[in-house]
Design an enzyme around this catalytic site. Structure first.
Site, mmCIF file in Angstrom:
data_model
loop_
_atom_site.group_PDB
_atom_site.id
_atom_site.type_symbol
_atom_site.label_atom_id
_atom_site.label_comp_id
_atom_site.label_asym_id
_atom_site.label_seq_id
_atom_site.Cartn_x
_atom_site.Cartn_y
_atom_site.Cartn_z
ATOM 1 N N ASP A 1 2.574 9.563 -8.452
ATOM 2 C CA ASP A 1 3.630 10.343 -9.108
ATOM 3 C C ASP A 1 3.485 10.275 -10.633
ATOM 4 O O ASP A 1 2.541 9.674 -11.148
ATOM 5 C CB ASP A 1 4.994 9.823 -8.632
ATOM 6 C CG ASP A 1 5.990 10.950 -8.438
ATOM 7 O OD1 ASP A 1 6.096 11.812 -9.346
ATOM 8 O OD2 ASP A 1 6.666 10.979 -7.393
ATOM 9 N N ASP B 1 0.856 -1.195 0.000
ATOM 10 C CA ASP B 1 0.000 0.000 0.000
ATOM 11 C C ASP B 1 0.889 1.240 0.000
ATOM 12 O O ASP B 1 1.105 1.864 1.027
ATOM 13 C CB ASP B 1 -0.902 -0.035 1.243
ATOM 14 C CG ASP B 1 -1.784 1.197 1.354
ATOM 15 O OD1 ASP B 1 -1.836 1.988 0.391
ATOM 16 O OD2 ASP B 1 -2.419 1.352 2.408
ATOM 17 N N LYS C 1 0.288 3.807 -2.048
ATOM 18 C CA LYS C 1 -0.529 4.921 -2.565
ATOM 19 C C LYS C 1 0.300 5.785 -3.514
ATOM 20 O O LYS C 1 0.403 6.996 -3.352
ATOM 21 C CB LYS C 1 -1.135 5.739 -1.432
ATOM 22 C CG LYS C 1 -2.133 4.942 -0.626
ATOM 23 C CD LYS C 1 -2.976 5.813 0.289
ATOM 24 C CE LYS C 1 -3.805 4.948 1.210
ATOM 25 N NZ LYS C 1 -2.989 4.246 2.240
HETATM 26 O O1 O7M Z 1 -7.881 -0.361 10.694
HETATM 27 P P1 O7M Z 1 -6.986 0.845 10.758
HETATM 28 O O2 O7M Z 1 -7.723 2.122 10.772
HETATM 29 O O3 O7M Z 1 -5.951 0.733 11.839
HETATM 30 O O4 O7M Z 1 -6.090 0.818 9.412
HETATM 31 C C1 O7M Z 1 -6.619 1.053 8.162
HETATM 32 C C2 O7M Z 1 -5.567 0.822 7.092
HETATM 33 O O5 O7M Z 1 -6.148 1.118 5.821
HETATM 34 C C3 O7M Z 1 -4.339 1.721 7.194
HETATM 35 O O6 O7M Z 1 -3.228 1.007 6.671
HETATM 36 C C4 O7M Z 1 -4.662 2.890 6.289
HETATM 37 O O7 O7M Z 1 -3.517 3.494 5.763
HETATM 38 C C5 O7M Z 1 -5.477 2.201 5.187
HETATM 39 N N1 O7M Z 1 -6.478 3.048 4.509
HETATM 40 C C6 O7M Z 1 -7.431 3.732 5.224
HETATM 41 O O8 O7M Z 1 -7.537 3.616 6.449
HETATM 42 N N2 O7M Z 1 -8.304 4.555 4.559
HETATM 43 C C7 O7M Z 1 -8.296 4.708 3.214
HETATM 44 O O9 O7M Z 1 -9.121 5.431 2.681
HETATM 45 C C8 O7M Z 1 -7.373 3.981 2.471
HETATM 46 C C9 O7M Z 1 -6.522 3.100 3.126
HETATM 47 C C10 O7M Z 1 -5.806 2.204 2.290
HETATM 48 O O10 O7M Z 1 -5.540 1.055 2.562
HETATM 49 O O11 O7M Z 1 -5.549 2.682 1.095
HETATM 50 C C11 O7M Z 1 -5.117 1.858 0.140
#
Ligand code: O7M
Length: 211
Positions: free
Chosen positions: A66, A61, A63
């Site tokens: 770029d 992940d 994200k």
């Molecule tokens: O269950 P949590 O809140 O501890 O973790 C959620 C995980 O999902 C964490 O790794 C975040 O970076 C990711 N995430 C989100 O919480 N919200 C989003 O909109 C998108 C992500 C994600 O995984 O994006 C790919």
């Protein structure tokens, strides 16, 4: 478990802790998601180690957001390290997404789970869904914190494109509601890795999904 719809967001820094939690929870997972905290804390080699330890797919992940060339430079090394999927932002445009898709299975963000997602991302979600329908990535990210948005995204998204939803537990989303709204996979972090007994916590969420 082969039929699991649960993805662990393994957002810890330490290599040993990450491997320990992965071992304890693997039986109940479909995949493990690795984000910047773990890569910064333990290095990219953790991707390979997690795969060796658990045999599960690893989702990187990053994200990525770029220009195509930089996305390609990053994604190339991360797929080489063994990542099965990479998550990229899609608001940067189809050429940047395509650069990642040319190298391996890709998941793109069409809406996020936090309150701030309403400011800039949600207003363009329709366009990001269109982009997904055109490029056909493996899946899209949608907010478990807003099941009605998951249902909306499912209604607009071509069948076959998976919906992965973070925001269950610590951010307030409920696993059962999101599945009913059309999610294919649930992403859970803190409710599992920060709990006293990660194996027990993951088992409970897994069973909630089975009902
Ligand atoms: O269950 P949590 O809140 O501890 O973790 C959620 C995980 O999902 C964490 O790794 C975040 O970076 C990711 N995430 C989100 O919480 N919200 C989003 O909109 C998108 C992500 C994600 O995984 O994006 C790919």
């Amino acid at each position: 478990m082969g039929d699991s719809r649960l993805i662990l967001a393994l957002d810890v820094y330490e290599r040993e802790r990450a491997l320990q939690i992965a071992r304890e929870t693997a039986d109940y997972l479909w995949a493990i998601k690795v984000n910047w905290p773990l890569i910064i804390g333990s290095g990219l080699g953790i991707v390979t180690e997690l795969k060796e330890e658990t045999g599960l797919p690893v989702i990187a992940d990053l994200k990525l957001a770029d220009i195509p060339n930089t996305n390609r430079l990053i994604a190339g090394r991360v797929f080489e390290a063994g990542a099965d999927y990479i998550i990229a932002h899609s608001f940067v445009g189809s050429d940047s997404v395509r650069a990642v898709m040319e190298l391996g299975k890709t998941i793109i963000v069409v809406e996020m789970s936090h309150p701030g997602a309403r400011e800039f991302i949600q207003p363009v979600t329709d366009k990001l869904i269109e982009l997904a329908n055109h490029l056909k990535p493996f899946g899209v990210i949608a907010p478990a914190t807003r099941p009605e948005r998951v249902a909306y995204i499912r209604s607009k998204l071509k069948p076959g494109i998976k919906i992965l939803t973070p925001g269950v537990g610590a951010q307030g989303g409920k696993a059962g509601e999101v599945l009913k709204a059309g999610a294919d996979y649930i992403i859970v972090g803190r409710s599992i890795y920060a709990s006293e007994n990660p194996r027990e916590s993951v088992r409970r969420i897994y069973e909630e999904l089975e009902v």
